[in-house]
Design a protein around this motif. Sequence first.
Motif, PDB file in Angstrom:
ATOM      1  N   LYS A 111       0.706  -1.256   0.111  1.00 53.75           N
ATOM      2  CA  LYS A 111      -0.154   0.063   0.005  1.00 53.75           C
ATOM      3  C   LYS A 111       1.002   1.279   0.058  1.00 53.75           C
ATOM      4  CE  LYS A 111      -4.227  -1.453   1.086  1.00 53.75           C
ATOM      5  NZ  LYS A 111      -5.631  -0.876   1.202  1.00 53.75           N
ATOM      6  N   HIS A 112       2.240   1.270   0.132  1.00 54.10           N
ATOM      7  CA  HIS A 112       3.067   2.290   0.025  1.00 54.10           C
ATOM      8  C   HIS A 112       2.857   3.246   1.466  1.00 54.10           C
ATOM      9  CE1 HIS A 112       4.681   1.010  -3.669  1.00 54.10           C
ATOM     10  NE2 HIS A 112       3.466   0.864  -4.266  1.00 54.10           N
ATOM     11  N   ARG A 113       2.662   2.614   2.312  1.00 61.10           N
ATOM     12  CA  ARG A 113       2.229   3.333   3.822  1.00 61.10           C
ATOM     13  C   ARG A 113       3.141   2.994   4.923  1.00 61.10           C
ATOM     14  NH1 ARG A 113      -4.222   2.356   3.741  1.00 61.10           N
ATOM     15  NH2 ARG A 113      -4.606   3.839   1.989  1.00 61.10           N
ATOM     16  N   GLU A 114       3.304   3.928   5.797  1.00 64.63           N
ATOM     17  CA  GLU A 114       4.080   3.612   6.916  1.00 64.63           C
ATOM     18  C   GLU A 114       3.070   3.322   7.943  1.00 64.63           C
ATOM     19  OE1 GLU A 114       7.332   4.459   7.629  1.00 64.63           O
ATOM     20  OE2 GLU A 114       7.734   4.559   5.374  1.00 64.63           O
ATOM     21  N   ILE A 115       3.871   2.174   8.780  1.00 70.56           N
ATOM     22  CA  ILE A 115       3.254   1.723   9.969  1.00 70.56           C
ATOM     23  C   ILE A 115       3.560   2.590  11.089  1.00 70.56           C
ATOM     24  CG2 ILE A 115       3.129  -0.147  11.672  1.00 70.56           C
ATOM     25  CD1 ILE A 115       4.144  -1.978   9.363  1.00 70.56           C
ATOM     26  N   PRO A 116       2.529   3.094  11.961  1.00 75.24           N
ATOM     27  CA  PRO A 116       2.704   4.288  13.070  1.00 75.24           C
ATOM     28  C   PRO A 116       3.660   3.604  13.951  1.00 75.24           C
ATOM     29  CG  PRO A 116       0.378   4.067  12.446  1.00 75.24           C
ATOM     30  CD  PRO A 116       0.894   3.018  11.497  1.00 75.24           C
ATOM     31  N   ARG A 117       4.387   4.133  14.599  1.00 77.01           N
ATOM     32  CA  ARG A 117       5.358   3.780  15.674  1.00 77.01           C
ATOM     33  C   ARG A 117       4.586   2.881  16.980  1.00 77.01           C
ATOM     34  NH1 ARG A 117      10.596   7.674  15.801  1.00 77.01           N
ATOM     35  NH2 ARG A 117      11.526   5.635  16.236  1.00 77.01           N
ATOM     36  N   GLU A 118       3.584   3.459  17.160  1.00 73.65           N
ATOM     37  CA  GLU A 118       2.738   2.983  18.465  1.00 73.65           C
ATOM     38  C   GLU A 118       2.399   1.576  18.182  1.00 73.65           C
ATOM     39  OE1 GLU A 118       0.813   5.853  16.753  1.00 73.65           O
ATOM     40  OE2 GLU A 118       2.810   6.776  17.493  1.00 73.65           O
ATOM     41  N   CYS A 119       2.235   1.149  17.035  1.00 71.09           N
ATOM     42  CA  CYS A 119       1.754  -0.159  16.699  1.00 71.09           C
ATOM     43  C   CYS A 119       2.764  -1.373  17.047  1.00 71.09           C
ATOM     44  CB  CYS A 119       1.271  -0.342  15.062  1.00 71.09           C
ATOM     45  SG  CYS A 119      -0.029   0.859  14.617  1.00 71.09           S
ATOM     46  N   PHE A 120       3.806  -0.882  16.956  1.00 76.06           N
ATOM     47  CA  PHE A 120       5.099  -1.828  17.128  1.00 76.06           C
ATOM     48  C   PHE A 120       5.008  -2.097  18.970  1.00 76.06           C
ATOM     49  CE2 PHE A 120       6.372  -0.169  13.054  1.00 76.06           C
ATOM     50  CZ  PHE A 120       6.644  -1.223  12.327  1.00 76.06           C
ATOM     51  N   GLN A 121       4.420  -1.358  19.512  1.00 77.58           N
ATOM     52  CA  GLN A 121       4.441  -1.719  21.017  1.00 77.58           C
ATOM     53  C   GLN A 121       3.041  -2.075  21.456  1.00 77.58           C
ATOM     54  OE1 GLN A 121       5.763   2.019  22.522  1.00 77.58           O
ATOM     55  NE2 GLN A 121       7.921   1.896  21.872  1.00 77.58           N
ATOM     56  N   ASP A 122       2.249  -2.120  20.608  1.00 80.11           N
ATOM     57  CA  ASP A 122       0.919  -2.824  21.148  1.00 80.11           C
ATOM     58  C   ASP A 122      -0.064  -3.634  20.005  1.00 80.11           C
ATOM     59  OD1 ASP A 122      -1.640  -3.166  22.437  1.00 80.11           O
ATOM     60  OD2 ASP A 122      -2.402  -1.154  22.138  1.00 80.11           O
ATOM     61  N   LYS A 123       0.018  -4.968  20.500  1.00 84.57           N
ATOM     62  CA  LYS A 123      -0.481  -5.759  19.563  1.00 84.57           C
ATOM     63  C   LYS A 123      -2.068  -5.520  18.896  1.00 84.57           C
ATOM     64  CE  LYS A 123      -1.638  -9.280  22.991  1.00 84.57           C
ATOM     65  NZ  LYS A 123      -1.337 -10.414  23.434  1.00 84.57           N
ATOM     66  N   VAL A 124      -2.957  -4.928  19.929  1.00 82.48           N
ATOM     67  CA  VAL A 124      -4.208  -4.678  19.433  1.00 82.48           C
ATOM     68  C   VAL A 124      -4.255  -3.356  18.648  1.00 82.48           C
ATOM     69  CG1 VAL A 124      -6.408  -3.597  20.436  1.00 82.48           C
ATOM     70  CG2 VAL A 124      -5.041  -5.517  21.824  1.00 82.48           C
ATOM     71  N   MET A 125      -3.258  -2.415  18.719  1.00 73.95           N
ATOM     72  CA  MET A 125      -2.990  -1.086  17.710  1.00 73.95           C
ATOM     73  C   MET A 125      -2.644  -1.865  16.325  1.00 73.95           C
ATOM     74  SD  MET A 125      -1.723   1.889  19.961  1.00 73.95           S
ATOM     75  CE  MET A 125      -1.913   2.963  18.384  1.00 73.95           C
ATOM     76  N   MET A 126      -1.869  -2.835  16.407  1.00 76.96           N
ATOM     77  CA  MET A 126      -1.222  -3.386  15.282  1.00 76.96           C
ATOM     78  C   MET A 126      -2.336  -4.028  14.498  1.00 76.96           C
ATOM     79  SD  MET A 126       1.229  -3.881  13.230  1.00 76.96           S
ATOM     80  CE  MET A 126       2.964  -3.634  13.958  1.00 76.96           C
ATOM     81  N   SER A 127      -3.019  -4.892  15.289  1.00 78.05           N
ATOM     82  CA  SER A 127      -4.142  -5.797  14.800  1.00 78.05           C
ATOM     83  C   SER A 127      -5.247  -4.745  14.054  1.00 78.05           C
ATOM     84  CB  SER A 127      -5.072  -6.414  15.783  1.00 78.05           C
ATOM     85  OG  SER A 127      -5.700  -7.200  15.366  1.00 78.05           O
ATOM     86  N   LYS A 128      -5.427  -3.512  14.594  1.00 74.85           N
ATOM     87  CA  LYS A 128      -6.588  -2.651  13.988  1.00 74.85           C
ATOM     88  C   LYS A 128      -5.934  -2.113  12.948  1.00 74.85           C
ATOM     89  CE  LYS A 128      -9.147  -1.438  18.012  1.00 74.85           C
ATOM     90  NZ  LYS A 128      -9.270  -0.607  19.292  1.00 74.85           N
ATOM     91  N   TRP A 129      -4.553  -1.733  12.827  1.00 75.21           N
ATOM     92  CA  TRP A 129      -3.809  -1.124  11.746  1.00 75.21           C
ATOM     93  C   TRP A 129      -4.103  -2.056  10.537  1.00 75.21           C
ATOM     94  CZ3 TRP A 129      -0.118  -1.896   8.254  1.00 75.21           C
ATOM     95  CH2 TRP A 129       0.146  -1.076   7.222  1.00 75.21           C
ATOM     96  N   ILE A 130      -3.700  -3.509  11.040  1.00 74.72           N
ATOM     97  CA  ILE A 130      -3.719  -4.509   9.652  1.00 74.72           C
ATOM     98  C   ILE A 130      -5.253  -4.658   9.189  1.00 74.72           C
ATOM     99  CG2 ILE A 130      -3.789  -6.941   9.470  1.00 74.72           C
ATOM    100  CD1 ILE A 130      -1.332  -7.061  11.198  1.00 74.72           C
ATOM    101  N   ASP A 131      -6.212  -4.583  10.113  1.00 68.93           N
ATOM    102  CA  ASP A 131      -7.548  -4.653   9.729  1.00 68.93           C
ATOM    103  C   ASP A 131      -8.042  -3.655   8.878  1.00 68.93           C
ATOM    104  OD1 ASP A 131      -7.742  -7.265  10.785  1.00 68.93           O
ATOM    105  OD2 ASP A 131      -8.970  -6.237  12.615  1.00 68.93           O
ATOM    106  N   GLY A 132      -7.590  -2.231   9.334  1.00 75.19           N
ATOM    107  CA  GLY A 132      -7.828  -1.094   8.225  1.00 75.19           C
ATOM    108  C   GLY A 132      -7.137  -0.857   7.108  1.00 75.19           C
ATOM    109  N   ASN A 133      -6.001  -1.775   7.064  1.00 74.06           N
ATOM    110  CA  ASN A 133      -5.094  -1.425   5.599  1.00 74.06           C
ATOM    111  C   ASN A 133      -5.019  -2.575   4.778  1.00 74.06           C
ATOM    112  OD1 ASN A 133      -3.948   1.363   5.840  1.00 74.06           O
ATOM    113  ND2 ASN A 133      -3.799   0.602   7.896  1.00 74.06           N
ATOM    114  N   LYS A 134      -5.747  -3.922   5.202  1.00 76.22           N
ATOM    115  CA  LYS A 134      -5.401  -5.057   4.465  1.00 76.22           C
ATOM    116  C   LYS A 134      -5.994  -4.976   2.799  1.00 76.22           C
ATOM    117  CE  LYS A 134      -7.520  -8.129   7.241  1.00 76.22           C
ATOM    118  NZ  LYS A 134      -8.131  -9.292   7.729  1.00 76.22           N
ATOM    119  N   PRO A 135      -5.364  -5.362   1.987  1.00 75.43           N
ATOM    120  CA  PRO A 135      -5.804  -5.329   0.564  1.00 75.43           C
ATOM    121  C   PRO A 135      -7.044  -6.088   0.272  1.00 75.43           C
ATOM    122  CG  PRO A 135      -3.481  -6.257   0.885  1.00 75.43           C
ATOM    123  CD  PRO A 135      -3.984  -5.877   2.342  1.00 75.43           C
ATOM    124  N   ARG A 136      -7.841  -5.440  -0.318  1.00 73.06           N
ATOM    125  CA  ARG A 136      -9.084  -6.202  -0.575  1.00 73.06           C
ATOM    126  C   ARG A 136      -9.389  -6.571  -1.998  1.00 73.06           C
ATOM    127  NH1 ARG A 136     -10.830  -5.525   4.368  1.00 73.06           N
ATOM    128  NH2 ARG A 136     -10.891  -3.375   5.179  1.00 73.06           N
TER     129      ARG A 136
END
Length: 116
Positions: free
Chosen positions: A91-116
């Motif tokens: 997607k040519h996007r950056e992952i927010p730094r906070e996501c690397f310290q919280d698995k719930v935030m990472m999961s939400k980022w993944i769900d919101g950016n998954k290719p459809r």
Amino acid sequence: MSFEPKFPGLFTPEQDALPIQDPQPATEKQVRYAQSIALKTGATIPRSASSNRAALSEWIDAHKPKAPGGRFANYPSSKQVAFAERIARIKHREIPRECFQDKVMMSKWIDGNKPR
């Protein structure tokens, strides 16, 4: 004088009972996982549980190893990070730094950016 509502057929023996389904057999994957838990913990799997999917699932839940606690318990797994990085490249996007310290935030980022 009291008021008694009438609901025909609500409490009469004319109603048919719902059919009880036979228990489903345990899946091969479920049996293998239960056997690996039994080997690690020394617990025995009851015979009745190995032929019943729901009973084996209950046994697995009761005997599976607990999630590790501690300082890094809330960090995302390496597989989760790798998957997020793959999505970020696509997607040519950056992952927010906070996501690397919280698995719930990472999961939400993944769900919101998954290719459809």
